[in-house]
Structure formats: structure tokens, C-alpha cells
Motif scaffolding. Structure first.
Motif, PDB file in Angstrom:
ATOM      1  N   UNK A  26       6.955   2.417   0.594  1.00  0.00           N
ATOM      2  CA  UNK A  26       6.612   1.616   1.512  1.00  0.00           C
ATOM      3  C   UNK A  26       5.482   2.418   1.972  1.00  0.00           C
ATOM      4  N   UNK A  27       4.517   1.902   3.133  1.00  0.00           N
ATOM      5  CA  UNK A  27       3.453   2.470   3.425  1.00  0.00           C
ATOM      6  C   UNK A  27       3.667   3.639   4.460  1.00  0.00           C
ATOM      7  N   UNK A  28       2.930   4.736   4.121  1.00  0.00           N
ATOM      8  CA  UNK A  28       3.099   5.970   4.911  1.00  0.00           C
ATOM      9  C   UNK A  28       1.677   6.245   5.531  1.00  0.00           C
ATOM     10  N   UNK A  29       1.760   6.579   6.746  1.00  0.00           N
ATOM     11  CA  UNK A  29       0.545   7.275   7.574  1.00  0.00           C
ATOM     12  C   UNK A  29       0.628   9.002   7.073  1.00  0.00           C
ATOM     13  N   UNK A  47      -6.521  11.783   7.964  1.00  0.00           N
ATOM     14  CA  UNK A  47      -5.209  11.072   8.096  1.00  0.00           C
ATOM     15  C   UNK A  47      -5.538   9.716   7.076  1.00  0.00           C
ATOM     16  N   UNK A  48      -4.509   9.217   6.299  1.00  0.00           N
ATOM     17  CA  UNK A  48      -4.726   8.470   5.223  1.00  0.00           C
ATOM     18  C   UNK A  48      -3.394   7.607   5.220  1.00  0.00           C
ATOM     19  N   UNK A  49      -3.580   6.565   4.717  1.00  0.00           N
ATOM     20  CA  UNK A  49      -2.350   5.499   4.313  1.00  0.00           C
ATOM     21  C   UNK A  49      -2.110   5.475   2.888  1.00  0.00           C
ATOM     22  N   UNK A  50      -0.964   5.767   2.639  1.00  0.00           N
ATOM     23  CA  UNK A  50      -0.649   5.666   0.987  1.00  0.00           C
ATOM     24  C   UNK A  50       0.541   4.926   0.990  1.00  0.00           C
ATOM     25  N   UNK A  51       0.527   4.225  -0.337  1.00  0.00           N
ATOM     26  CA  UNK A  51       1.699   3.493  -0.778  1.00  0.00           C
ATOM     27  C   UNK A  51       2.828   4.395  -1.385  1.00  0.00           C
ATOM     28  N   UNK A  52       3.991   4.718  -0.977  1.00  0.00           N
ATOM     29  CA  UNK A  52       4.826   5.244  -1.477  1.00  0.00           C
ATOM     30  C   UNK A  52       5.717   4.403  -2.311  1.00  0.00           C
ATOM     31  N   UNK A  53       5.742   4.910  -3.544  1.00  0.00           N
ATOM     32  CA  UNK A  53       6.707   4.092  -4.555  1.00  0.00           C
ATOM     33  C   UNK A  53       7.952   4.853  -4.969  1.00  0.00           C
ATOM     34  N   UNK A  54       8.377   4.276  -6.327  1.00  0.00           N
ATOM     35  CA  UNK A  54       9.525   5.254  -6.835  1.00  0.00           C
ATOM     36  C   UNK A  54       8.754   6.085  -7.773  1.00  0.00           C
ATOM     37  N   UNK A  58       7.371  10.222  -6.455  1.00  0.00           N
ATOM     38  CA  UNK A  58       7.445   9.365  -5.463  1.00  0.00           C
ATOM     39  C   UNK A  58       6.036   8.882  -5.007  1.00  0.00           C
ATOM     40  N   UNK A  59       4.963   8.953  -5.516  1.00  0.00           N
ATOM     41  CA  UNK A  59       3.792   8.333  -5.248  1.00  0.00           C
ATOM     42  C   UNK A  59       3.180   9.665  -4.399  1.00  0.00           C
ATOM     43  N   UNK A  60       3.540  10.808  -4.149  1.00  0.00           N
ATOM     44  CA  UNK A  60       2.751  11.879  -3.326  1.00  0.00           C
ATOM     45  C   UNK A  60       1.829  12.681  -4.229  1.00  0.00           C
ATOM     46  N   UNK A  61       0.583  12.417  -3.502  1.00  0.00           N
ATOM     47  CA  UNK A  61      -0.657  12.929  -4.328  1.00  0.00           C
ATOM     48  C   UNK A  61      -1.401  13.777  -3.468  1.00  0.00           C
ATOM     49  N   UNK A  62      -2.364  14.557  -4.163  1.00  0.00           N
ATOM     50  CA  UNK A  62      -3.326  15.358  -3.307  1.00  0.00           C
ATOM     51  C   UNK A  62      -4.326  14.305  -2.695  1.00  0.00           C
ATOM     52  N   UNK A  63      -4.530  14.500  -1.491  1.00  0.00           N
ATOM     53  CA  UNK A  63      -5.504  13.558  -0.656  1.00  0.00           C
ATOM     54  C   UNK A  63      -6.911  14.133  -0.370  1.00  0.00           C
ATOM     55  N   UNK A  64      -7.165  15.577  -0.613  1.00  0.00           N
ATOM     56  CA  UNK A  64      -8.617  16.157  -0.303  1.00  0.00           C
ATOM     57  C   UNK A  64      -9.584  15.445  -1.250  1.00  0.00           C
ATOM     58  N   UNK A  65     -10.886  15.194  -0.395  1.00  0.00           N
ATOM     59  CA  UNK A  65     -11.987  14.594  -0.995  1.00  0.00           C
ATOM     60  C   UNK A  65     -12.538  15.513  -2.302  1.00  0.00           C
ATOM     61  N   UNK A 137       0.904  -3.104   1.911  1.00  0.00           N
ATOM     62  CA  UNK A 137       0.290  -4.390   2.043  1.00  0.00           C
ATOM     63  C   UNK A 137      -0.363  -4.912   0.699  1.00  0.00           C
ATOM     64  N   UNK A 138      -0.764  -3.930  -0.368  1.00  0.00           N
ATOM     65  CA  UNK A 138      -1.024  -4.160  -1.457  1.00  0.00           C
ATOM     66  C   UNK A 138      -0.379  -3.389  -2.380  1.00  0.00           C
ATOM     67  N   UNK A 139       0.835  -3.928  -2.883  1.00  0.00           N
ATOM     68  CA  UNK A 139       1.765  -2.998  -3.849  1.00  0.00           C
ATOM     69  C   UNK A 139       0.929  -2.508  -5.040  1.00  0.00           C
ATOM     70  N   UNK A 140       0.987  -1.290  -5.552  1.00  0.00           N
ATOM     71  CA  UNK A 140       0.334  -0.876  -6.867  1.00  0.00           C
ATOM     72  C   UNK A 140       0.562  -1.845  -8.060  1.00  0.00           C
ATOM     73  N   UNK A 141      -0.221  -2.098  -9.065  1.00  0.00           N
ATOM     74  CA  UNK A 141       0.110  -2.825 -10.281  1.00  0.00           C
ATOM     75  C   UNK A 141       0.617  -1.909 -11.265  1.00  0.00           C
ATOM     76  N   UNK A 142       1.516  -2.048 -11.987  1.00  0.00           N
ATOM     77  CA  UNK A 142       2.193  -1.102 -12.979  1.00  0.00           C
ATOM     78  C   UNK A 142       1.869  -1.424 -14.161  1.00  0.00           C
TER      79      UNK A 142
END
Length: 142
Positions: A26-29, A47-54, A58-65, A137-142
Motif C-alpha cells: 500500500x501507500x505509506x507516509x 516526508x515522502x509517500x512511497x508505494x510499498x509492494x512485495x 518490500x519496496x523500502x528504499x533510500x529517500x535522501x536527495x 494511487x499509481x501501482x508500479x509497473x513490473x
């Protein structure tokens, strides 16, 4: 026979509770804070919104610019109980590396990326806490 039936009843709930501990898609803040050793307040928060998938991470990524680790592949992925750990290693000589360790619950996660940028003798940390806020909102394309 009665003993086997009793053991079956005890094992099934344990398996179900382990499965419930997996992070739901789902979408995570996500609240992110970048920390450098010996620096009191860098003021780098986001603060970012990311789409967590399987998947493994689990779609956890580095967010720093401007961080090359956001594009580096994960390896050494381990999920033990509710603790997810993995490494990020960029390709090439003297490149960036990171070590991730996160606690996962069904609707939230919390953890840190300890990072060493290529060619530098400095480690910094990116701390993240994420909370599920809905469906992607916009699921990632595989």
C-alpha cells in the motif's frame, strides 16, 4: 492421538501470527531524517509517500536527495521474525554501500540505513518511520 491433535492446534495459530507480521502492500507516509556523526542538527528531514509492494526489500528504499544508493541493488536480504535486513552495494570501484535494518509490522515500519559514500571515510544514517495511509494511487509497473 489426542496429543497430535493438541500440537496441531498450537502450531496453526503460531504460523498465522507470523504471516500477520508481514508488511502490507500500500501507500505509506514516510518520515525521514538524515544524521551525520558529530553534527548536532543537520536539519535534513523529509516526508515522502512511497508505494510499498512485495519483494525482498518490500519496496523500502533510500529517500535522501541526490543519493546514489537509491538506485543500487539489494543483496544479503534476510527477514527474521519482524526484522528485515539487507545491504545496498553500488557497482564499481570505491562506490557507496549501505546496511539496512528495519522492524516491520502489518501497517508500519521503522529502521535505518547506515551509509558510506564511495571514497569517503564518513558514515551517515537515514532513519525512517513509515505508516500505511491507503492503497497505492499509481501501482508500479513490473
Amino acid at each position: 492421538m489426542r496429543f497430535l491433535h493438541l500440537m496441531t492446534l498450537l502450531v496453526i495459530p503460531a504460523a498465522a501470527s507470523a504471516e500477520d507480521a508481514v508488511l502490507q502492500p500500500g501507500e505509506y507516509e514516510v518520515q525521514m531524517r538524515l544524521e551525520l556523526p558529530h553534527v548536532e542538527d543537520m536539519g535534513v528531514q523529509k516526508t515522502a509517500k512511497v508505494c510499498i509492494t512485495g519483494g525482498d526489500t518490500h519496496g523500502i528504499v533510500v529517500l535522501s536527495e541526490n543519493n546514489p544508493l537509491a538506485r543500487c541493488p539489494a543483496s544479503n536480504v534476510k527477514l527474521l521474525d519482524q526484522t528485515l535486513s539487507f545491504d545496498l552495494v553500488c557497482e564499481g570501484h570505491n562506490q557507496a554501500v549501505a546496511w539496512a535494518k528495519f522492524q516491520l509490522w502489518p501497517d508500519r515500519f521503522s529502521g535505518v540505513f547506515d551509509m558510506k559514500m564511495g571514497g569517503k571515510n564518513m558514515t551517515m544514517s537515514e532513519r525512517q518511520t513509515g505508516k500505511r495511509v491507503g492503497v497505492c494511487k499509481d501501482p508500479p509497473h513490473s
